[in-house]
Motif scaffolding. Structure first.
Motif, PDB file in Angstrom:
ATOM      1  N   PRO A  20       0.827  -1.212   0.000  1.00 24.65           N
ATOM      2  CA  PRO A  20       0.000   0.000   0.000  1.00 24.65           C
ATOM      3  C   PRO A  20       0.859   1.259   0.000  1.00 24.65           C
ATOM      4  N   PRO A  21       0.406   2.316  -0.656  1.00 28.55           N
ATOM      5  CA  PRO A  21       1.196   3.550  -0.731  1.00 28.55           C
ATOM      6  C   PRO A  21       1.223   4.288   0.604  1.00 28.55           C
ATOM      7  N   SER A  22       2.224   5.137   0.761  1.00 30.68           N
ATOM      8  CA  SER A  22       2.357   5.914   2.002  1.00 30.68           C
ATOM      9  C   SER A  22       1.682   7.280   1.897  1.00 30.68           C
ATOM     10  N   THR A  23       1.064   7.543   0.768  1.00 31.11           N
ATOM     11  CA  THR A  23       0.320   8.794   0.567  1.00 31.11           C
ATOM     12  C   THR A  23      -1.032   8.461  -0.068  1.00 31.11           C
ATOM     13  N   PRO A  24      -2.006   9.359  -0.028  1.00 32.36           N
ATOM     14  CA  PRO A  24      -1.947  10.692   0.594  1.00 32.36           C
ATOM     15  C   PRO A  24      -2.099  10.617   2.116  1.00 32.36           C
ATOM     16  N   ALA A  25      -1.627  11.637   2.776  1.00 31.23           N
ATOM     17  CA  ALA A  25      -1.769  11.703   4.227  1.00 31.23           C
ATOM     18  C   ALA A  25      -3.247  11.835   4.578  1.00 31.23           C
ATOM     19  N   PRO A  26      -3.685  11.177   5.637  1.00 35.14           N
ATOM     20  CA  PRO A  26      -5.091  11.272   6.014  1.00 35.14           C
ATOM     21  C   PRO A  26      -5.464  12.679   6.480  1.00 35.14           C
ATOM     22  N   GLU A  30      -6.434  10.927  13.544  1.00 36.65           N
ATOM     23  CA  GLU A  30      -7.140  10.241  14.631  1.00 36.65           C
ATOM     24  C   GLU A  30      -8.237   9.349  14.080  1.00 36.65           C
ATOM     25  N   ALA A  31      -9.018   9.871  13.139  1.00 29.98           N
ATOM     26  CA  ALA A  31     -10.084   9.069  12.542  1.00 29.98           C
ATOM     27  C   ALA A  31      -9.502   7.901  11.747  1.00 29.98           C
ATOM     28  N   GLU A  32      -8.393   8.169  11.043  1.00 28.81           N
ATOM     29  CA  GLU A  32      -7.760   7.114  10.243  1.00 28.81           C
ATOM     30  C   GLU A  32      -7.238   5.990  11.139  1.00 28.81           C
ATOM     31  N   SER A  33      -6.600   6.354  12.245  1.00 26.88           N
ATOM     32  CA  SER A  33      -6.078   5.318  13.148  1.00 26.88           C
ATOM     33  C   SER A  33      -7.205   4.507  13.759  1.00 26.88           C
ATOM     34  N   GLY A  34      -8.386   5.135  13.896  1.00 31.35           N
ATOM     35  CA  GLY A  34      -9.534   4.420  14.454  1.00 31.35           C
ATOM     36  C   GLY A  34     -10.096   3.347  13.547  1.00 31.35           C
ATOM     37  N   GLN A  77       1.014  -0.308  17.540  1.00 33.30           N
ATOM     38  CA  GLN A  77       2.110   0.197  16.715  1.00 33.30           C
ATOM     39  C   GLN A  77       1.573   0.802  15.416  1.00 33.30           C
ATOM     40  N   ALA A  78       0.604   0.129  14.795  1.00 33.72           N
ATOM     41  CA  ALA A  78       0.031   0.648  13.554  1.00 33.72           C
ATOM     42  C   ALA A  78      -0.696   1.968  13.802  1.00 33.72           C
ATOM     43  N   GLU A  79      -1.446   2.039  14.895  1.00 36.25           N
ATOM     44  CA  GLU A  79      -2.155   3.285  15.206  1.00 36.25           C
ATOM     45  C   GLU A  79      -1.182   4.433  15.420  1.00 36.25           C
ATOM     46  N   GLN A  80      -0.070   4.165  16.085  1.00 35.15           N
ATOM     47  CA  GLN A  80       0.923   5.212  16.326  1.00 35.15           C
ATOM     48  C   GLN A  80       1.555   5.697  15.023  1.00 35.15           C
ATOM     49  N   LEU A  81       1.749   4.802  14.076  1.00 39.71           N
ATOM     50  CA  LEU A  81       2.336   5.202  12.795  1.00 39.71           C
ATOM     51  C   LEU A  81       1.392   6.136  12.030  1.00 39.71           C
ATOM     52  N   VAL A  82       0.093   5.941  12.228  1.00 44.32           N
ATOM     53  CA  VAL A  82      -0.870   6.846  11.592  1.00 44.32           C
ATOM     54  C   VAL A  82      -0.798   8.228  12.241  1.00 44.32           C
ATOM     55  N   THR A  83      -0.838   8.262  13.548  1.00 46.03           N
ATOM     56  CA  THR A  83      -0.935   9.551  14.250  1.00 46.03           C
ATOM     57  C   THR A  83       0.393  10.316  14.278  1.00 46.03           C
ATOM     58  N   ALA A  89      -3.921   4.198   6.946  1.00 44.18           N
ATOM     59  CA  ALA A  89      -4.028   3.007   7.796  1.00 44.18           C
ATOM     60  C   ALA A  89      -3.444   1.753   7.149  1.00 44.18           C
ATOM     61  N   PRO A  90      -3.722   1.473   5.859  1.00 43.01           N
ATOM     62  CA  PRO A  90      -3.133   0.261   5.265  1.00 43.01           C
ATOM     63  C   PRO A  90      -1.607   0.267   5.296  1.00 43.01           C
ATOM     64  N   ARG A  91      -1.007   1.433   5.014  1.00 44.75           N
ATOM     65  CA  ARG A  91       0.454   1.518   5.037  1.00 44.75           C
ATOM     66  C   ARG A  91       0.990   1.352   6.459  1.00 44.75           C
ATOM     67  N   ALA A  92       0.288   1.876   7.414  1.00 44.83           N
ATOM     68  CA  ALA A  92       0.717   1.751   8.812  1.00 44.83           C
ATOM     69  C   ALA A  92       0.701   0.288   9.252  1.00 44.83           C
ATOM     70  N   VAL A  93      -0.337  -0.432   8.849  1.00 41.24           N
ATOM     71  CA  VAL A  93      -0.404  -1.863   9.177  1.00 41.24           C
ATOM     72  C   VAL A  93       0.751  -2.607   8.504  1.00 41.24           C
ATOM     73  N   GLN A  94       1.026  -2.265   7.250  1.00 42.77           N
ATOM     74  CA  GLN A  94       2.124  -2.894   6.519  1.00 42.77           C
ATOM     75  C   GLN A  94       3.443  -2.714   7.269  1.00 42.77           C
ATOM     76  N   GLU A  95       3.753  -1.484   7.653  1.00 44.89           N
ATOM     77  CA  GLU A  95       5.041  -1.214   8.294  1.00 44.89           C
ATOM     78  C   GLU A  95       5.122  -1.810   9.697  1.00 44.89           C
ATOM     79  N   ALA A  96       4.022  -1.747  10.430  1.00 47.25           N
ATOM     80  CA  ALA A  96       4.034  -2.317  11.784  1.00 47.25           C
ATOM     81  C   ALA A  96       4.242  -3.829  11.731  1.00 47.25           C
TER      82      ALA A  96
END
Length: 537
Positions: A20-26, A30-34, A77-83, A89-96
């Motif tokens: 998954p791409p790392s952009t665009p930024a949400p 907070e809503a994205e991490s949720g 860890q994934a939620e923290q990468l978002v915030t 969110a998909p990229r955060a899950v990938q990296e975590a």
């Protein structure tokens, strides 16, 4: 590999999702991490629903994968990468998830085997987040041979043997989850078949799990299954045609496994893995907790032999209360019995619990220690086991030094059991989880068979029992060769018990000894397998 032969149309398992791409930024981190926790819970719910419909190994695998999906550390860890980094969110899950997988891979050994599970959970959560079907085995409406780069345990666990004729993977190894679960389901399989995915035009396949061969065809191949479920007529008596008795036992690691072993007709347990009692514990379980847990597994085997392996943990299976520290090469570090030299109280308390559980259950319990290298270590363990009230003590032969010192080790203990998975890995200096090294970990390797032969000879000379509890025991052809090498007990996944038990009755012991001699003289694993088959078939 998983024994049996089958042929039919080829169905390819979808490749993993693109990164998954790392952009665009949400717009709202907070809503994205949720979004992450609900997606993880959705994945866990689906896996749990599948687990509720199956039993045995499949149920355990699906439940474990469901628990990994909602692991608090992964989600956090994934939620923290978002915030903190404004990642989608998909990229955060990938990296975590990749971070967790990298740590497991570096740890090596048992934990490295969990990397595929983490990737599977990662891809399922990402698929839920982006609203697409998770990669994996497609729905089948007709019998087919499945072709994949690799299969996650959750994909393999509840395959329908009526529809899946055989499995072929380009990656994995002979002790991978795919191979082990295929054997438990009675599905022929060839793993680490290098280059099979490049055959883009193939539409059919002939798979021989006994020979380890895959013949792909660009023409339709009619459905055929040969010897897929051997041993259905086994009467529960394990012996050669001339009456030489062999114990056919099961490997278990939970109450569910024990029930499956009883249903399969196993004559007892050759390997009871006790790690289940520790892996989820933040602190060492006390004696009473261990006693209850072990007794639950032992009770179905009242009056039957059960070999309990003491805690096989250490740097490659870290437990927080053991404080293993950091090691540059965990597979060669403080693990198995070596942990007990530094913390003998952990072993003594476990032995106390095992002795009490044996009395509670009525099972004929023996204990054995993992990762023993010398006769002095074997003697040290046997003395502690007997002091704790367990009369019969043995050790695992999974280190080459132990195989070479088998006479001295057998003088110190009552029996030995060969763990072919680890022994092969250490003999060939080849990680058993690497598909590129699968041939070196083939249990038909003559060098490995020669070590087993040396241990078997020591057992005969000293009139001590020699068993095999690695995956090699589940192959009916190889099981007969092992008996010819002097092995007196074979312990395996429960589903393989009837096939192995019935196969042993086909010939007298002298024939198995000739097959063993033929395999020992071979130049490589393919030749060894062919030579043994020529004698037996």
């Amino acid at each position: 590999m998983s024994t049996g032969r089958a042929a039919g149309p080829l169905v390819r398992v979808a490749e993993p999702l693109p990164e998954p791409p790392s952009t665009p930024a949400p717009v709202s981190p907070e809503a994205e991490s949720g979004l992450i926790r609900p997606a993880a819970e959705d994945v866990a719910g689906r896996l749990s629903a599948r687990a509720a419909e199956v039993e045995g190994d499949a149920k355990a695998v699906l439940e474990t994968t469901a628990a990994m999906a909602v692991d608090p550390a992964l989600i956090s860890q994934a939620e923290q990468l978002v915030t903190t980094r404004s990642l989608p969110a998909p990229r955060a899950v990938q990296e975590a998830a990749n971070g967790f997988a990298d740590a497991l891979r570096e740890a090596g050994g048992y934990l490295a085997e969990r990397v595929r599970d983490v990737h599977d959970v990662r891809d399922r959560i990402i698929a839920s987040l982006i609203g697409v079907d998770a990669p994996g085995v497609p729905g089948l409406d007709r019998p087919a041979v499945l072709l994949a780069r690799d299969l996650a345990p959750a994909d393999t666990a509840d395959l329908d043997p009526a529809l899946v004729l055989a499995l072929v993977t380009e990656e994995g190894g002979p002790t991978s989850h795919t191979a082990i679960l295929a054997r438990s389901l009675g599905i022929p399989a060839v793993v680490a078949a290098r280059g099979v995915l490049a055959a883009d035009s193939a539409v059919g396949a002939v798979v021989d799990g006994d020979a380890g061969t895959v013949d792909l065809s660009d023409q339709p191949v009619p459905v055929e299954a040969v010897d897929r479920v051997a041993g259905e007529e086994w009467d529960g008596t394990a012996a050669t045609a001339d009456g030489h008795a062999v114990k056919v036992l099961a490997n278990v690691g939970s109450v569910t496994d024990a029930q499956g072993a009883v249903e399969a007709g196993a004559q007892g347990v050759g390997l009871f893995r006790t790690e289940f009692c520790y892996l989820a514990a933040a602190e060492e379980p006390d004696v009473s907790t261990q006693r209850r847990a072990y007794a639950e597994v032992l009770t179905p085997f009242a009056g039957q032999p059960v070999v309990v392996r003491t805690l096989d943990a250490g740097a490659d299976k870290p437990l927080s209360f053991l404080e293993p520290g950091t090691e540059p090469n965990p597979a060669l570090g403080v693990r198995g019995l070596r942990v007990s030299f530094e913390q003998p109280g952990v072993l003594d308390r476990q032995l106390e619990a095992i002795a009490a559980a044996a009395a509670d259950s009525g099972a004929e319990v023996s204990v054995m220690a993992p990762m023993v290298a010398t006769a002095a270590e074997a003697r040290w363990f046997a003395e502690r086991a007997r002091a704790a009230g367990v009369d019969r003590a043995g050790v695992m032969i999974e280190v080459p030094a132990a195989a070479l010192s088998a006479p001295e080790i057998l003088e110190a203990v009552d029996f030995v059991s060969i763990g072919t998975n680890d022994l092969a890995q250490y003999v060939f200096a080849a990680d058993r989880m690497l598909g590129a090294l699968a041939e070196l970990n083939d249990p038909w390797q003559p060098a490995l068979l020669r070590l087993i032969d040396a241990v078997g000879r020591a057992g005969r000379d000293l009139d001590k029992s020699v068993g095999v509890c690695g995956e090699a025991a589940a192959d009916p052809l190889l099981a007969r060769v092992l008996v010819g090498l002097g092995v007196g007990s074979l312990s395996m996944v429960a589903a393989a018990v009837p096939a192995v038990g019935s196969a042993l009755a086909g010939h007298p012991l002298s024939t198995y000894r000739r097959a063993a001699e033929a395999a020992l003289a071979a130049a490589g694993p393919v030749d060894a397998r062919r030579a043994a088959r020529a004698v037996l078939e």
